[in-house]
Design a protein around this motif. Structure first.
Motif, short mmCIF file in Angstrom:
data_model
loop_
_atom_site.label_atom_id
_atom_site.label_comp_id
_atom_site.label_asym_id
_atom_site.label_seq_id
_atom_site.Cartn_x
_atom_site.Cartn_y
_atom_site.Cartn_z
N PRO A 87 0.83 -1.20 0.00
CA PRO A 87 0.00 0.00 0.00
C PRO A 87 0.87 1.26 0.00
CG PRO A 87 -0.69 -1.53 1.72
CD PRO A 87 0.60 -2.04 1.20
N ALA A 88 0.29 2.36 -0.45
CA ALA A 88 1.02 3.63 -0.49
C ALA A 88 1.44 4.07 0.90
CB ALA A 88 0.16 4.70 -1.15
N VAL A 89 0.60 3.80 1.90
CA VAL A 89 0.86 4.23 3.28
C VAL A 89 0.65 3.02 4.19
CG1 VAL A 89 0.21 5.81 5.14
CG2 VAL A 89 0.04 6.55 2.75
N PRO A 90 1.61 2.70 5.05
CA PRO A 90 1.40 1.57 5.99
C PRO A 90 0.22 1.83 6.92
CG PRO A 90 3.70 2.29 5.97
CD PRO A 90 2.93 3.32 5.22
N ALA A 91 -0.47 0.79 7.31
CA ALA A 91 -1.57 0.95 8.27
C ALA A 91 -1.07 1.50 9.60
CB ALA A 91 -2.28 -0.39 8.49
N ASP A 92 0.15 1.11 9.96
CA ASP A 92 0.80 1.61 11.18
C ASP A 92 2.10 2.29 10.78
OD1 ASP A 92 2.08 2.11 13.55
OD2 ASP A 92 1.77 0.11 14.39
N PRO A 93 2.10 3.61 10.60
CA PRO A 93 3.30 4.31 10.14
C PRO A 93 4.51 4.12 11.05
CG PRO A 93 1.38 5.73 9.96
CD PRO A 93 0.96 4.53 10.74
N GLU A 94 4.28 3.94 12.36
CA GLU A 94 5.40 3.78 13.29
C GLU A 94 6.12 2.45 13.10
OE1 GLU A 94 6.63 6.01 15.45
OE2 GLU A 94 5.19 7.44 14.58
N ARG A 95 5.37 1.40 12.78
CA ARG A 95 5.95 0.07 12.62
C ARG A 95 6.14 -0.33 11.17
NH1 ARG A 95 6.53 -3.40 16.48
NH2 ARG A 95 5.90 -5.21 15.25
N GLY A 96 5.51 0.42 10.28
CA GLY A 96 5.65 0.12 8.87
C GLY A 96 4.69 -0.95 8.40
N HIS A 97 5.03 -1.62 7.33
CA HIS A 97 4.16 -2.63 6.72
C HIS A 97 4.25 -3.95 7.51
CE1 HIS A 97 3.33 -0.17 3.18
NE2 HIS A 97 4.61 0.11 3.14
N ALA A 98 3.10 -4.44 7.96
CA ALA A 98 3.07 -5.65 8.77
C ALA A 98 3.67 -6.84 8.02
CB ALA A 98 1.63 -5.97 9.18
N VAL A 99 3.46 -6.92 6.71
CA VAL A 99 3.97 -8.05 5.94
C VAL A 99 5.49 -8.08 5.90
CG1 VAL A 99 3.99 -6.86 3.69
CG2 VAL A 99 3.60 -9.33 3.78
N LEU A 100 6.15 -6.93 6.16
CA LEU A 100 7.61 -6.88 6.12
C LEU A 100 8.27 -7.06 7.49
CD1 LEU A 100 8.23 -3.87 3.68
CD2 LEU A 100 8.12 -6.32 3.15
N ARG A 101 7.47 -6.99 8.58
CA ARG A 101 8.06 -7.11 9.91
C ARG A 101 8.86 -8.39 10.10
NH1 ARG A 101 8.94 -2.63 12.47
NH2 ARG A 101 9.87 -4.05 13.98
N PRO A 102 8.34 -9.57 9.68
CA PRO A 102 9.12 -10.79 9.88
C PRO A 102 10.47 -10.75 9.16
CG PRO A 102 6.84 -11.32 9.39
CD PRO A 102 6.98 -9.86 9.14
N LEU A 103 10.52 -10.13 7.99
CA LEU A 103 11.78 -10.03 7.25
C LEU A 103 12.78 -9.17 8.00
CD1 LEU A 103 10.41 -9.57 3.62
CD2 LEU A 103 11.56 -11.59 4.54
N TYR A 104 12.33 -8.01 8.47
CA TYR A 104 13.22 -7.12 9.21
C TYR A 104 13.70 -7.75 10.51
CZ TYR A 104 12.87 -2.95 6.27
OH TYR A 104 12.99 -2.04 5.24
N GLU A 105 12.79 -8.38 11.23
CA GLU A 105 13.15 -8.95 12.52
C GLU A 105 14.06 -10.18 12.38
OE1 GLU A 105 9.34 -9.42 14.35
OE2 GLU A 105 9.13 -7.26 14.73
N ALA A 106 13.92 -10.90 11.27
CA ALA A 106 14.82 -12.03 11.01
C ALA A 106 16.20 -11.55 10.57
CB ALA A 106 14.23 -12.94 9.95
N SER A 107 16.25 -10.35 10.02
CA SER A 107 17.50 -9.84 9.45
C SER A 107 18.30 -8.98 10.43
CB SER A 107 17.19 -9.01 8.20
OG SER A 107 16.44 -9.76 7.27
N ALA A 108 17.63 -8.42 11.43
CA ALA A 108 18.30 -7.58 12.42
C ALA A 108 17.63 -7.80 13.78
CB ALA A 108 18.22 -6.10 12.02
N HIS A 109 18.38 -8.33 14.72
CA HIS A 109 17.83 -8.66 16.04
C HIS A 109 17.24 -7.42 16.70
CE1 HIS A 109 17.26 -10.76 19.77
NE2 HIS A 109 18.08 -9.96 20.43
N ARG A 110 15.96 -7.54 17.11
CA ARG A 110 15.25 -6.44 17.75
C ARG A 110 15.29 -5.17 16.90
NH1 ARG A 110 16.65 -6.94 24.25
NH2 ARG A 110 15.76 -9.04 24.53
N TYR A 111 15.05 -5.33 15.64
CA TYR A 111 15.05 -4.19 14.72
C TYR A 111 14.08 -3.13 15.24
CZ TYR A 111 14.28 -1.40 10.54
OH TYR A 111 14.17 -0.36 9.66
N PRO A 112 14.56 -1.89 15.48
CA PRO A 112 13.71 -0.89 16.14
C PRO A 112 12.90 0.00 15.20
CG PRO A 112 15.94 -0.07 15.99
CD PRO A 112 15.95 -1.44 15.36
N GLY A 113 13.27 0.04 13.94
CA GLY A 113 12.66 1.00 13.04
C GLY A 113 11.43 0.46 12.33
#
Length: 291
Positions: free
Chosen positions: A74-100
């Protein structure tokens, strides 16, 4: 064509704004770790974002729907602070406790479930590793020319337009930025007069860069400029004729999400709208060809 150097402040701001979190590369063979295996990788991007739009166009030019499929966000994430929910697992698997926030564009590796890269220039270049059925966006010997066009668009158009429409700073600073913008557009206009493409007799990544920059200029940056400035920007007939012609190419116009660009701009913009917002330079939908 001359590119005005960035000021130290602008260079620092641009680096902070575009600094990638992950910069893995796709190599030529198995020794590189990440190498081009059809179906192994996936793109995650929004075409409302200029970087996502660049990657989507190159992806379509190469015809990689099967070899490297894309998920459109989507053009804008549903939660701008956490970003796109579908991408969270990728970020968290790639960087421990990814904060952004989990944002695109992302090139992911399905074998590891991790991110390969979030760096747009690397991703667009590495897509050519898959081969593809279309013309090569980065033809042999053209890399220095393409990089020069990228710098020109980034510094002379995108960043200059941002400074020209910025609420902060003095009028003299805004006038100087507008001068840089108009000088760069004039150079592009003279270069493109009588030419169909930027650097070759076929579409290349240089055309992707110029077209995406012009889309951003007309759909986003002009909204913070006065009407006189926008009329001066529009007064480059060869440049905007080129933009119309390129938009008719399905790989370009087929990805143009004007409504999404508007939503993203409204969600991110902190500046005041100016009179130039009412002066559309190009009717992009009139020239769009869907694949």
């Amino acid at each position: 064509m001359t590119v005005t150097p960035l000021s130290a402040h602008a260079a620092t701001h641009a680096t902070a704004r575009t600094a990638p979190a992950f910069r893995g590369r796709i190599g030529r063979d198995a020794r590189s770790g990440h190498y081009a295996v059809p179906g192994r990788y996936r793109l995650h991007l929004s075409t409302a974002c200029p970087d996502g739009l660049r990657i989507a166009v190159v992806h379509s030019l190469l015809g990689l729907d099967t070899d490297c499929p894309a998920t459109f966000l989507p053009a804008v994430p549903a939660d701008p602070e956490r970003g796109h929910a579908v991408l969270r697992p990728l970020y968290e698997a790639s960087a421990h406790r990814y904060p952004g926030p989990a944002l695109g564009p992302v090139l992911s590796d399905s074998w590891s479930g991790r991110i390969v890269s979030t760096h747009t220039p690397d991703i667009t270049r590495d897509l050519s590793r898959f081969g593809g059925a279309g013309p090569a966006p980065y033809p042999c010997g053209a890399e220095s020319e393409i990089e020069a066009v990228e710098r020109m668009c980034r510094q002379g158009v995108d960043e200059a337009a941002q400074r020209a429409g910025a609420a902060e700073g003095g009028q003299a600073e805004r006038d100087a930025a507008l001068g840089t913008l108009l000088e760069t557009l004039g150079a592009l206009d003279r270069w493109l007069d009588g030419r169909a493409y930027m650097i070759r007799d076929q579409v290349t990544a240089a055309d992707v860069e110029v077209w995406t920059t012009l889309v951003q200029l007309d759909t986003v940056h002009r909204q913070h400029l006065d009407a006189t400035a926008v009329h001066r920007i529009a007064d480059h007939p060869a440049l905007w004729s080129y933009a119309r012609a390129i938009t008719a190419h399905p790989a370009f116009g087929g990805h143009l999400d004007l409504a999404g660009i508007e939503r993203r701009h409204r969600a991110r913009c902190q500046g005041l709208e100016s009179a130039g917002a009412a002066v559309q330079i190009l009717d992009w939908t009139a020239h769009t060809t869907r694949p």
